[in-house]
Scaffold this motif. Structure first.
Motif, mmCIF file in Angstrom:
data_model
loop_
_atom_site.group_PDB
_atom_site.id
_atom_site.type_symbol
_atom_site.label_atom_id
_atom_site.label_comp_id
_atom_site.label_asym_id
_atom_site.label_seq_id
_atom_site.Cartn_x
_atom_site.Cartn_y
_atom_site.Cartn_z
ATOM 1 N N SER A 100 0.828 -1.209 0.000
ATOM 2 C CA SER A 100 0.000 0.000 0.000
ATOM 3 C C SER A 100 0.863 1.260 0.000
ATOM 4 N N PHE A 151 0.986 4.294 -2.928
ATOM 5 C CA PHE A 151 0.839 5.713 -2.567
ATOM 6 C C PHE A 151 2.151 6.465 -2.842
ATOM 7 N N ARG A 156 -1.859 11.157 -5.327
ATOM 8 C CA ARG A 156 -2.460 11.057 -3.994
ATOM 9 C C ARG A 156 -3.862 11.631 -3.953
ATOM 10 N N ILE A 208 -6.164 8.638 -4.797
ATOM 11 C CA ILE A 208 -6.196 7.461 -3.932
ATOM 12 C C ILE A 208 -6.702 7.842 -2.545
ATOM 13 N N ILE A 238 -9.700 5.428 -6.486
ATOM 14 C CA ILE A 238 -8.972 4.239 -6.036
ATOM 15 C C ILE A 238 -8.938 4.234 -4.507
#
Ligand code: ADP
Ligand code: MG
Length: 306
Positions: free
Chosen positions: A97, A101, A127, A130, A211
Motif C-alpha cells: 500500500s 501511494f 495522492r 487514492i 482508487i
C-alpha cells in the motif's frame, strides 16, 4: 462555447485537486517530521484516471538493501473491482500500500495506474486519486471537523457530519465539549486507535476517491462496530478500484480475487471458495480464525449464564 468551457472547467478541477494534494503531502510529512524523499520527475505529468486499473508488475522492494521485502509481486486490480491481500504479519502487505501511494519507490518492476508508471506522474495528482485508510492514522492538532474535512476541503459542514455518521463517529464527537470544534491532540480530545480509524474512514467516505486502499482499516474496532461500518466502506468501494488489506478474513470473502502474501511472495491466489477448497495457507488461516471466533462466542455465553 460549451466545448471550450468544459475542458477549462476540467482543468480548473484538476488544478484545485492538485493544489489540495500538495498541501496534504506537506502536512503529512510535517506530521511525520521528515522531508519528502520522493521528488517529482522534472517532466512529471498529472495522472489521468480513465478506468482506474492498478497493475503491479514484478515489483521488488527493500527498505534496507540487504533485506528484500517484496520479491517479485504481480497482480492487477481491474477497474471497479476489489482485490484483497491477506497473509501473516510481516509478509509485506502494508509495504504494497505504501508503494502504491508512492511513499517509497520500487527497487524493481513497476506500478501502473491506467498504463501510467506512477514514477512519471505528479505525486499530488497520484495522492488526490487514492483514498488511503492506513493501519495507523495520524491526526492533526486541529479541530475534529478539520481532521475529517481533510478528506475533501470543499465539503460542507453537513457533508462532514454525514461522513462522520457513516463512520460511526458522529455520536462520539457530539459528546465532546465543543462538538465538531473540539481540538484533537495532547491538550484536547484524545482518541483511541479505533476512534482514529473511524476518523480516517470518515475522511475517505468524504473524499470518495477513484482508487481505494484500506490497510486493516477496521482492525482496531470491535466486531459489532466493524460490521456497522463495513456497510459504509462497501458503499464507497462499490464501482471503485479497491485494494483491501484484511485482518479479519470474514470481511473479504466477497473479493474478486484474494492474494495470499507470505514472506514477500504471492503464495496463493483466487476466490475465497477456490482457496478454501485448495486447503493451503488461506484455508488454515480461515480455520484458525473460525476456531478463535467460536471460542470467543462460547466464553461470552459462559459469562452471560454465570
Ligand atoms: P505487513 O503489513 O504484512 O505486516 P509490512 O509491509 O508492514 O508487513 O512489513 C514487511 C517487513 O518490512 C517487516 O519485516 C517489517 O519489519 C519491515 N519494515 C516495515 N517498514 C519498515 C521500515 N520503515 N524500515 C525497515 N523495515 C521495515
Ligand atoms: Mg501491515
Amino acid at each position: 462555447m460549451i466545448q471550450l468551457y468544459q475542458p477549462l472547467n476540467f482543468m480548473g478541477m484538476v488544478y484545485r485537486e492538485i493544489k489540495q494534494a500538495i498541501i496534504d503531502i506537506e502536512k503529512m510529512f510535517n506530521v511525520l517530521g521528515r522531508e519528502a524523499e520522493i521528488k517529482d520527475a522534472p517532466d512529471a505529468k498529472p495522472l489521468v484516471i480513465s478506468a482506474g486499473t492498478v497493475r503491479f508488475e514484478d515489483v521488488r522492494f527493500a527498505y534496507e538493501p540487504t533485506r528484500p521485502i517484496l520479491k517479485g509481486i504481480s497482480f492487477e486490480v481491474p477497474a471497479g473491482k476489489t482485490i484483497a491481500i491477506v497473509g501473516p504479519s510481516g509478509a509485506g502487505k502494508s509495504t504494497i500500500s505504501r508503494l502504491l501511494f508512492r511513499l517509497y519507490d520500487v527497487s524493481g518492476g513497476k506500478i501502473l495506474i491506467d498504463g501510467q508508471d506512477i514514477r512519471n506522474v505528479m505525486q499530488a495528482s497520484l495522492r488526490a486519486s487514492i483514498g488511503m485508510v492506513p493501519q495507523d492514522t495520524v491526526l492533526f492538532n486541529d479541530t475534529i471537523r478539520y481532521n475529517i474535512r481533510y478528506g475533501r476541503w470543499d465539503a460542507s459542514d453537513a457533508e462532514v457530519e454525514e461522513a462522520a455518521r457513516l463512520a460511526q463517529i458522529d455520536h462520539f464527537i457530539r459528546m465532546a465539549p465543543k462538538g465538531y470544534e473540539t481540538q484533537v491532540g495532547e491538550r484536547g480530545l484524545k482518541l483511541s486507535g479505533g476512534e482514529k480509524q473511524r476518523v480516517a474512514i470518515a475522511r475517505t467516505v468524504l473524499k470518495a476517491p477513484p482508487i481505494l486502499v484500506l490497510d486493516e482499516a477496521t482492525s482496531a474496532l470491535d466486531t459489532h462496530t466493524e460490521h456497522e461500518i463495513q456497510g459504509a466502506l462497501d458503499r464507497v468501494a462499490k464501482n471503485r478500484t479497491s485494494l483491501v488489506i484484511a485482518h479479519r478474513l470474514s470481511t473479504i470473502v466477497g473479493a474478486d480475487e484474494i492474494i495470499v502474501l507470505d514472506q514477500g511472495r504471492i503464495a496463493e491466489r483466487g476466490t475465497h471458495a477456490k482457496l478454501l477448497a485448495q486447503g493451503g495457507l488461506y484455508a488454515s488461516m480461515w480455520n484458525r480464525q473460525r476456531e478463535a471466533e467460536a471460542a470467543r462466542e462460547k466464553l461470552a455465553k459462559m459469562a452471560d449464564t454465570s
